[in-house]
Design a protein around this motif. Sequence first.
Motif, PDB file in Angstrom:
ATOM      1  N   HIS A 222      30.419  47.579  15.177  1.00  0.00           N
ATOM      2  CA  HIS A 222      30.269  46.156  14.883  1.00  0.00           C
ATOM      3  C   HIS A 222      31.210  45.248  15.672  1.00  0.00           C
ATOM      4  CE1 HIS A 222      29.147  42.678  12.460  1.00  0.00           C
ATOM      5  NE2 HIS A 222      28.309  43.424  11.772  1.00  0.00           N
ATOM      6  N   ASP A 223      32.177  45.811  16.377  1.00  0.00           N
ATOM      7  CA  ASP A 223      33.216  44.984  17.002  1.00  0.00           C
ATOM      8  C   ASP A 223      32.709  44.086  18.124  1.00  0.00           C
ATOM      9  OD1 ASP A 223      35.096  45.924  15.289  1.00  0.00           O
ATOM     10  OD2 ASP A 223      36.046  47.312  16.706  1.00  0.00           O
ATOM     11  N   PHE A 224      31.505  44.324  18.611  1.00  0.00           N
ATOM     12  CA  PHE A 224      30.964  43.513  19.704  1.00  0.00           C
ATOM     13  C   PHE A 224      30.416  42.168  19.240  1.00  0.00           C
ATOM     14  CE2 PHE A 224      27.707  46.436  18.161  1.00  0.00           C
ATOM     15  CZ  PHE A 224      26.684  45.567  17.821  1.00  0.00           C
ATOM     16  N   ILE A 225      30.460  41.922  17.921  1.00  0.00           N
ATOM     17  CA  ILE A 225      29.954  40.658  17.373  1.00  0.00           C
ATOM     18  C   ILE A 225      31.022  40.063  16.454  1.00  0.00           C
ATOM     19  CG2 ILE A 225      28.635  41.970  15.646  1.00  0.00           C
ATOM     20  CD1 ILE A 225      26.641  39.614  15.592  1.00  0.00           C
ATOM     21  N   PRO A 226      32.116  39.562  17.018  1.00  0.00           N
ATOM     22  CA  PRO A 226      33.253  39.103  16.216  1.00  0.00           C
ATOM     23  C   PRO A 226      32.960  37.839  15.424  1.00  0.00           C
ATOM     24  CG  PRO A 226      33.604  38.606  18.534  1.00  0.00           C
ATOM     25  CD  PRO A 226      32.376  39.450  18.463  1.00  0.00           C
ATOM     26  N   SER A 227      33.594  37.743  14.255  1.00  0.00           N
ATOM     27  CA  SER A 227      33.387  36.609  13.358  1.00  0.00           C
ATOM     28  C   SER A 227      33.740  35.280  14.009  1.00  0.00           C
ATOM     29  CB  SER A 227      34.224  36.791  12.086  1.00  0.00           C
ATOM     30  OG  SER A 227      33.812  37.919  11.352  1.00  0.00           O
ATOM     31  N   GLU A 228      34.739  35.271  14.897  1.00  0.00           N
ATOM     32  CA  GLU A 228      35.171  34.006  15.487  1.00  0.00           C
ATOM     33  C   GLU A 228      34.164  33.421  16.461  1.00  0.00           C
ATOM     34  OE1 GLU A 228      37.536  37.313  17.654  1.00  0.00           O
ATOM     35  OE2 GLU A 228      36.866  36.856  15.608  1.00  0.00           O
ATOM     36  N   LEU A 229      33.099  34.167  16.775  1.00  0.00           N
ATOM     37  CA  LEU A 229      32.057  33.652  17.654  1.00  0.00           C
ATOM     38  C   LEU A 229      30.817  33.194  16.864  1.00  0.00           C
ATOM     39  CD1 LEU A 229      32.216  36.081  20.737  1.00  0.00           C
ATOM     40  CD2 LEU A 229      33.370  33.891  20.373  1.00  0.00           C
ATOM     41  N   ALA A 230      30.980  33.037  15.553  1.00  0.00           N
ATOM     42  CA  ALA A 230      29.880  32.537  14.727  1.00  0.00           C
ATOM     43  C   ALA A 230      29.630  31.059  15.022  1.00  0.00           C
ATOM     44  CB  ALA A 230      30.208  32.721  13.250  1.00  0.00           C
ATOM     45  N   GLU A 231      28.349  30.656  14.969  1.00  0.00           N
ATOM     46  CA  GLU A 231      27.967  29.265  15.222  1.00  0.00           C
ATOM     47  C   GLU A 231      26.950  28.842  14.170  1.00  0.00           C
ATOM     48  OE1 GLU A 231      26.438  29.586  19.196  1.00  0.00           O
ATOM     49  OE2 GLU A 231      28.406  29.338  20.122  1.00  0.00           O
ATOM     50  N   PHE A 232      27.068  27.578  13.728  1.00  0.00           N
ATOM     51  CA  PHE A 232      26.214  27.071  12.663  1.00  0.00           C
ATOM     52  C   PHE A 232      25.545  25.776  13.114  1.00  0.00           C
ATOM     53  CE2 PHE A 232      29.953  29.208  10.992  1.00  0.00           C
ATOM     54  CZ  PHE A 232      29.372  30.238  10.268  1.00  0.00           C
ATOM     55  N   PRO A 233      24.243  25.619  12.854  1.00  0.00           N
ATOM     56  CA  PRO A 233      23.547  24.402  13.293  1.00  0.00           C
ATOM     57  C   PRO A 233      23.969  23.195  12.471  1.00  0.00           C
ATOM     58  CG  PRO A 233      22.102  25.718  11.923  1.00  0.00           C
ATOM     59  CD  PRO A 233      23.352  26.536  12.124  1.00  0.00           C
ATOM     60  N   ASP A 234      23.935  22.034  13.090  1.00  0.00           N
ATOM     61  CA  ASP A 234      24.234  20.803  12.365  1.00  0.00           C
ATOM     62  C   ASP A 234      23.083  19.814  12.426  1.00  0.00           C
ATOM     63  OD1 ASP A 234      24.328  19.993  14.978  1.00  0.00           O
ATOM     64  OD2 ASP A 234      26.458  19.440  14.968  1.00  0.00           O
ATOM     65  N   ASP A 235      21.896  20.308  12.829  1.00  0.00           N
ATOM     66  CA  ASP A 235      20.757  19.405  12.991  1.00  0.00           C
ATOM     67  C   ASP A 235      19.544  19.815  12.161  1.00  0.00           C
ATOM     68  OD1 ASP A 235      20.176  21.718  14.382  1.00  0.00           O
ATOM     69  OD2 ASP A 235      19.400  20.708  16.178  1.00  0.00           O
ATOM     70  N   LEU A 236      19.763  20.623  11.100  1.00  0.00           N
ATOM     71  CA  LEU A 236      18.635  20.995  10.253  1.00  0.00           C
ATOM     72  C   LEU A 236      18.187  19.794   9.427  1.00  0.00           C
ATOM     73  CD1 LEU A 236      19.825  24.487   8.966  1.00  0.00           C
ATOM     74  CD2 LEU A 236      17.969  24.050  10.576  1.00  0.00           C
ATOM     75  N   PRO A 237      16.885  19.551   9.325  1.00  0.00           N
ATOM     76  CA  PRO A 237      16.402  18.409   8.538  1.00  0.00           C
ATOM     77  C   PRO A 237      16.669  18.599   7.060  1.00  0.00           C
ATOM     78  CG  PRO A 237      14.568  19.786   9.256  1.00  0.00           C
ATOM     79  CD  PRO A 237      15.785  20.309   9.949  1.00  0.00           C
ATOM     80  N   GLY A 238      16.720  17.500   6.336  1.00  0.00           N
ATOM     81  CA  GLY A 238      17.024  17.558   4.913  1.00  0.00           C
ATOM     82  C   GLY A 238      15.997  18.305   4.088  1.00  0.00           C
ATOM     83  N   ASP A 239      14.747  18.352   4.541  1.00  0.00           N
ATOM     84  CA  ASP A 239      13.704  19.031   3.774  1.00  0.00           C
ATOM     85  C   ASP A 239      13.450  20.448   4.275  1.00  0.00           C
ATOM     86  OD1 ASP A 239      12.512  18.498   6.204  1.00  0.00           O
ATOM     87  OD2 ASP A 239      10.583  17.890   5.329  1.00  0.00           O
ATOM     88  N   THR A 240      14.383  21.004   5.049  1.00  0.00           N
ATOM     89  CA  THR A 240      14.166  22.336   5.608  1.00  0.00           C
ATOM     90  C   THR A 240      13.954  23.365   4.500  1.00  0.00           C
ATOM     91  OG1 THR A 240      15.043  24.032   7.104  1.00  0.00           O
ATOM     92  CG2 THR A 240      16.633  22.889   5.707  1.00  0.00           C
ATOM     93  N   ALA A 241      13.074  24.326   4.763  1.00  0.00           N
ATOM     94  CA  ALA A 241      12.815  25.403   3.813  1.00  0.00           C
ATOM     95  C   ALA A 241      13.613  26.650   4.155  1.00  0.00           C
ATOM     96  CB  ALA A 241      11.319  25.738   3.794  1.00  0.00           C
ATOM     97  N   GLY A 242      14.436  26.560   5.198  1.00  0.00           N
ATOM     98  CA  GLY A 242      15.243  27.705   5.598  1.00  0.00           C
ATOM     99  C   GLY A 242      16.357  27.271   6.522  1.00  0.00           C
ATOM    100  N   TYR A 243      17.141  28.211   6.963  1.00  0.00           N
ATOM    101  CA  TYR A 243      18.276  27.895   7.829  1.00  0.00           C
ATOM    102  C   TYR A 243      18.640  29.150   8.619  1.00  0.00           C
ATOM    103  CZ  TYR A 243      20.752  30.177   4.019  1.00  0.00           C
ATOM    104  OH  TYR A 243      21.149  31.083   3.070  1.00  0.00           O
ATOM    105  N   TYR A 244      19.616  29.042   9.484  1.00  0.00           N
ATOM    106  CA  TYR A 244      20.019  30.180  10.305  1.00  0.00           C
ATOM    107  C   TYR A 244      21.457  29.997  10.752  1.00  0.00           C
ATOM    108  CZ  TYR A 244      19.525  27.022  14.270  1.00  0.00           C
ATOM    109  OH  TYR A 244      19.684  25.965  15.136  1.00  0.00           O
ATOM    110  N   ARG A 245      22.015  31.052  11.264  1.00  0.00           N
ATOM    111  CA  ARG A 245      23.271  30.997  12.008  1.00  0.00           C
ATOM    112  C   ARG A 245      23.128  31.927  13.203  1.00  0.00           C
ATOM    113  NH1 ARG A 245      26.762  35.483  11.270  1.00  0.00           N
ATOM    114  NH2 ARG A 245      26.174  36.814   9.505  1.00  0.00           N
TER     115      ARG A 245
END
Length: 402
Positions: A222-245
């Motif tokens: 798992h070390d090839f996907i470090p937590s400090e490289l996580a990214e989160f969207p800031d443009d999801l619409p208010g009525d979204t039925a889902g989300y992602y990172r």
Amino acid sequence: MTSLPLDDALFDAMETSILPTEEAESLPPLCYTDAAFYEFEKQAIFAKEWLCVGRESWAAGPGDYFTSFIADEPLIVARGRDGVLRAMSSVCQHRAMLVAEGSGKARAFVCPYHHWTYALDGSLAAAPAMERSCKFHREDFNLPVFALEIWEGFVFVNFDKDAAPLAPRLAKVSEVLRGYDLSNATGDKPAGEQRYPWNWKVMFENNNDGYHASKLHQGPLHDFIPSELAEFPDDLPGDTAGYYRTNRTLHPDAAFNATQRAVLPVFPGLSADERHRMVFANVPPTLSLVMTVDSVIYLILRADGPESHRVDQGVLTAPRAKADPAYEQKMAMGFLAASEIIDQDLHVDEMVQIGLRSRFAPRGRYSWQEGAQRLFNTWLVPRYRKAWSERNKAEGCAGESL
């Protein structure tokens, strides 16, 4: 477990869970343990939202069907002779026996109890020895049929026939997933379900959480996907039925196996940049996706109690993956790595549920690496608040009429 009262103070307190991540705190612990809250949640969430129950390929041809069970509702998904996929209750409208179990191919659904027979569209075709029953009309006893929608090859059902369509509210998520072409991805139907003794949200949150990855899963798998490289969207619409990172990887074409690199064909639609990250996509309350460049692990979560749920877990790959003579061996290599990681997660989920029952259970603060938890909360809390307000209003109107 003794149920706790639900009141305005509880739902008001949830507002702190949807503050900006650096200010937010987790949901009240009783949301994960309380029987009364689960009963409320069944109406607030599961009676109104789109619920994933499987893949369209599980019922590809006329007569093909599979069954599911979610929030105390047994379901059948069946392909009619007209080619239309339908979702309906599995409960016989005579004495509540289930008319189907498992999956397979059928010409009709025959209740084994008294042989009431339902066509593939849910209509009652035969009811033996009912000719003496007064004012009995077969058309009044069809199986209840529910709204159904296909998104990215997954089958979603909604008990609310007036619910807004799902796909338009997942446009942003679909955009991020486009390169995987999930509608055409292939994978066998899971051989069986797992049942876990913890609340469905505990598992959903763990699937969303990048904060723990470099801690709990530390090591070569798992070390090839470090937590400090996580990214989160800031443009999801208010009525979204889902989300992602998303999470950047230390090298392109990374995958969960001993080599740390893809061994199956890479999804051909992925760009060079997309091959340097992983995607974690979620359509609450039922579907969670873990997406590497050569495979997609999906989990279909099906709540069945305040502290328990069922999971259908499967893997999707690019359509040409199975043409590889070493396909089975490469899949086994990936499964070995994934199983080690999943076992770590399952142990944590079980221990978290135990902790949530404690009188010392906190409303914890979030790290910036837990941005997906806030995204989950921003999906949940408005739905809870709306349902609570509607319930109070209905009870008030009922009181006024007395």
